[in-house]
Design an enzyme around this catalytic site. Structure first.
Site, PDB file in Angstrom:
ATOM      1  N   HIS A 180       4.870   0.354   0.296  1.00  0.00           N
ATOM      2  CA  HIS A 180       5.586  -0.414   1.313  1.00  0.00           C
ATOM      3  C   HIS A 180       4.697  -1.528   1.865  1.00  0.00           C
ATOM      4  CE1 HIS A 180       3.707   3.035   3.356  1.00  0.00           C
ATOM      5  NE2 HIS A 180       3.587   2.256   4.408  1.00  0.00           N
ATOM      6  N   ASP A 237       0.507   5.159   1.904  1.00  0.00           N
ATOM      7  CA  ASP A 237      -0.342   5.789   2.921  1.00  0.00           C
ATOM      8  C   ASP A 237      -1.144   6.963   2.352  1.00  0.00           C
ATOM      9  OD1 ASP A 237       0.904   4.067   4.724  1.00  0.00           O
ATOM     10  OD2 ASP A 237       2.466   5.528   5.178  1.00  0.00           O
ATOM     11  N   ARG A 294       5.618   6.475  13.813  1.00  0.00           N
ATOM     12  CA  ARG A 294       5.494   7.038  12.467  1.00  0.00           C
ATOM     13  C   ARG A 294       5.005   8.478  12.527  1.00  0.00           C
ATOM     14  NH1 ARG A 294       1.406   4.481   8.078  1.00  0.00           N
ATOM     15  NH2 ARG A 294       0.271   6.423   8.328  1.00  0.00           N
ATOM     16  N   HIS A 339       0.849  -1.199   0.000  1.00  0.00           N
ATOM     17  CA  HIS A 339       0.000   0.000   0.000  1.00  0.00           C
ATOM     18  C   HIS A 339       0.879   1.242   0.000  1.00  0.00           C
ATOM     19  CE1 HIS A 339       1.157  -0.359   4.205  1.00  0.00           C
ATOM     20  NE2 HIS A 339       0.825   0.911   4.382  1.00  0.00           N
TER      21      HIS A 339
HETATM   22  C1  SIN Z   1       3.208   1.236   7.732  1.00  0.00           C
HETATM   23  O1  SIN Z   1       2.544   0.696   6.869  1.00  0.00           O
HETATM   24  O2  SIN Z   1       3.275   2.449   7.859  1.00  0.00           O
HETATM   25  C2  SIN Z   1       3.997   0.368   8.681  1.00  0.00           C
HETATM   26  C3  SIN Z   1       5.327  -0.012   8.157  1.00  0.00           C
HETATM   27  C4  SIN Z   1       6.071  -0.884   9.116  1.00  0.00           C
HETATM   28  O3  SIN Z   1       5.630  -1.059  10.247  1.00  0.00           O
HETATM   29  O4  SIN Z   1       7.110  -1.391   8.750  1.00  0.00           O
END
Ligand code: SIN
Length: 280
Positions: free
Chosen positions: A254, A99, A269, A97
Site C-alpha cells: 500500500h 507493513d 490502525r 511498502h
Molecule cells: C500506512 O502505511 O499504514 C498508512 C496508510 C494510510 O494512511 O493510508
C-alpha cells in the site's frame, strides 16, 4: 447471512457491502475471513466504530500486534496513530511498502479506520502481490523461487534512518529498530491463508537478496517493483467518513498519497499478528 455482497475492486481487493462490523454475526465473520483470504484486501463503507469497537473487531481476526514505532492512541494503546497535521509536509506510509516485513514473523495485516479526512486527496493505493507474479515469465518465477531476501527496519525507523527529516517527530523507539535481527524471508511465499504464491519483497523494507549485495540486488528488485505497480494493477481507494480498509501484508502493498497539503488527516490502525513465512 442476509444480503452481504462482495464486489471486486478495479486493480485489487474487494468491497464488502451489507454488513455492520460492530454487530457482525459469526456467519458474516466467516464470509469476511474467506473474502480476506481470497482477495488479500477488503473494504467497508459507512461503518461507525468507536475505538473500543475497532479493537473488538480486530480481536475477532487475531491477536493485536502493538506497533513499536508509531505513536499510540492516548487511551487505546492497541491503536497506532497515522496522522498528518495541517502544518506537516510529509505523511506516514508515503511510498510503496508492506507493513512489518522487518519482523521474523511479519504481521498478518492491518485494519485502518478513517477518523479525520481532508476535503479531497489522501487516497490509499494498493496492489496485489498475487498479480505481481502474473506478468513474470515462468523462468524468472523459477529463479525467484530459489531466492530469499533480507528485510530491515533500521534504515527507516533506526538511529541511522534515511528518513529522519521526513518523519517530523512521529516515529519513536529507534533503539527497538536498531536491536531487531534482520529477518530472511522467501522472495516468493506460499500464502498462509490462500495457499497461492505471492511475491514477498517490497520497496520499503527489503534490503537485498540473500548472498547478493544491495547494488547487485537493485536492478532485479526495481524490475519487480515496476511491474507490480503497473497503472492497471493499482486499486486507488478513496476514503469517506466511515470507510475501513483491511489488508493482508503478505498479499498486498500500500501507498498513502500525500496530496492534501495544509489539511489534516487522521487514521487509526490496528495491526494483527502473523506467522513465519518460511514454513510453506
Ligand atoms: C500506512 O502505511 O499504514 C498508512 C496508510 C494510510 O494512511 O493510508
Amino acid at each position: 447471512m442476509g444480503d452481504l455482497t462482495i464486489r471486486p475492486h478495479q486493480g485489487a481487493g474487494a468491497e464488502i457491502l451489507g454488513i455492520d462490523l460492530a454487530a457482525m454475526t459469526d456467519n458474516e465473520l466467516n464470509a469476511v475471513k474467506q473474502a480476506y483470504a481470497d482477495y488479500g484486501l477488503v473494504f467497508f463503507r459507512d461503518q461507525n466504530l468507536t475505538e473500543q469497537q475497532h479493537i473488538n473487531l480486530a480481536q475477532r481476526f487475531g491477536s493485536i500486534n502493538i506497533n513499536r514505532f508509531f505513536s499510540a492512541n492516548s487511551q487505546f494503546p492497541e491503536i497506532a496513530m497515522v496522522t498528518k497535521e495541517a502544518d506537516q509536509e510529509t505523511n506516514i506510509g508515503g511510498g510503496w511498502h508492506t507493513d512489518h516485513s522487518y519482523d521474523q514473523e511479519p504481521a498478518m495485516g492491518s485494519i485502518l479506520v478513517a477518523r479525520d479526512l481532508p476535503q479531497s486527496g489522501g487516497d490509499t493505493w494498493f496492489v496485489s502481490m498475487y498479480n505481481a507474479l502474473d506478468d513474470l515469465s515462468p523462468g524468472l518465477r523459477a529463479t525467484l523461487r530459489s531466492l530469499q531476501a533480507v528485510h530491515s527496519a533500521k534504515h527507516v525507523f533506526g538511529s541511522s534512518s534515511e528518513y529522519e527529516d521526513l518523519t517530523e517527530g512521529r516515529v519513536t523507539n529507534k533503539a527497538a529498530a536498531d536491536e531487531l535481527v534482520d529477518p530472511i524471508h522467501p522472495v516468493i511465499i506460499r500464502h498462509p491463508l490462500s495457499g497461492k504464491e505471492a511475491l514477498y519483497v517490497n520497496p520499503g523494507f527489503t534490503r537485498h537478496f540473500l548472498g547478493w549485495t544491495i547494488e547487485e540486488s537493485e536492478p532485479l528488485m526495481e524490475l519487480l517493483y515496476q511491474k507490480a505497480v503497473a497503472e492497471a494493477r493499482i486499486c486507488k481507494f478513496q476514503w469517506q467518513p466511515g470507510s475501513i480498509a483491511f489488508w493482508d501484508n503478505r498479499a498486498t502493498w500500500h501507498f498513502a498519497q500525500n496530496d492534501y497539503q495544509g489539511q489534516r488527516r487522521e487514521m487509526h490502525r490496528i495491526t494483527l499478528d502473523g506467522c513465519d513465512l518460511n514454513a510453506a
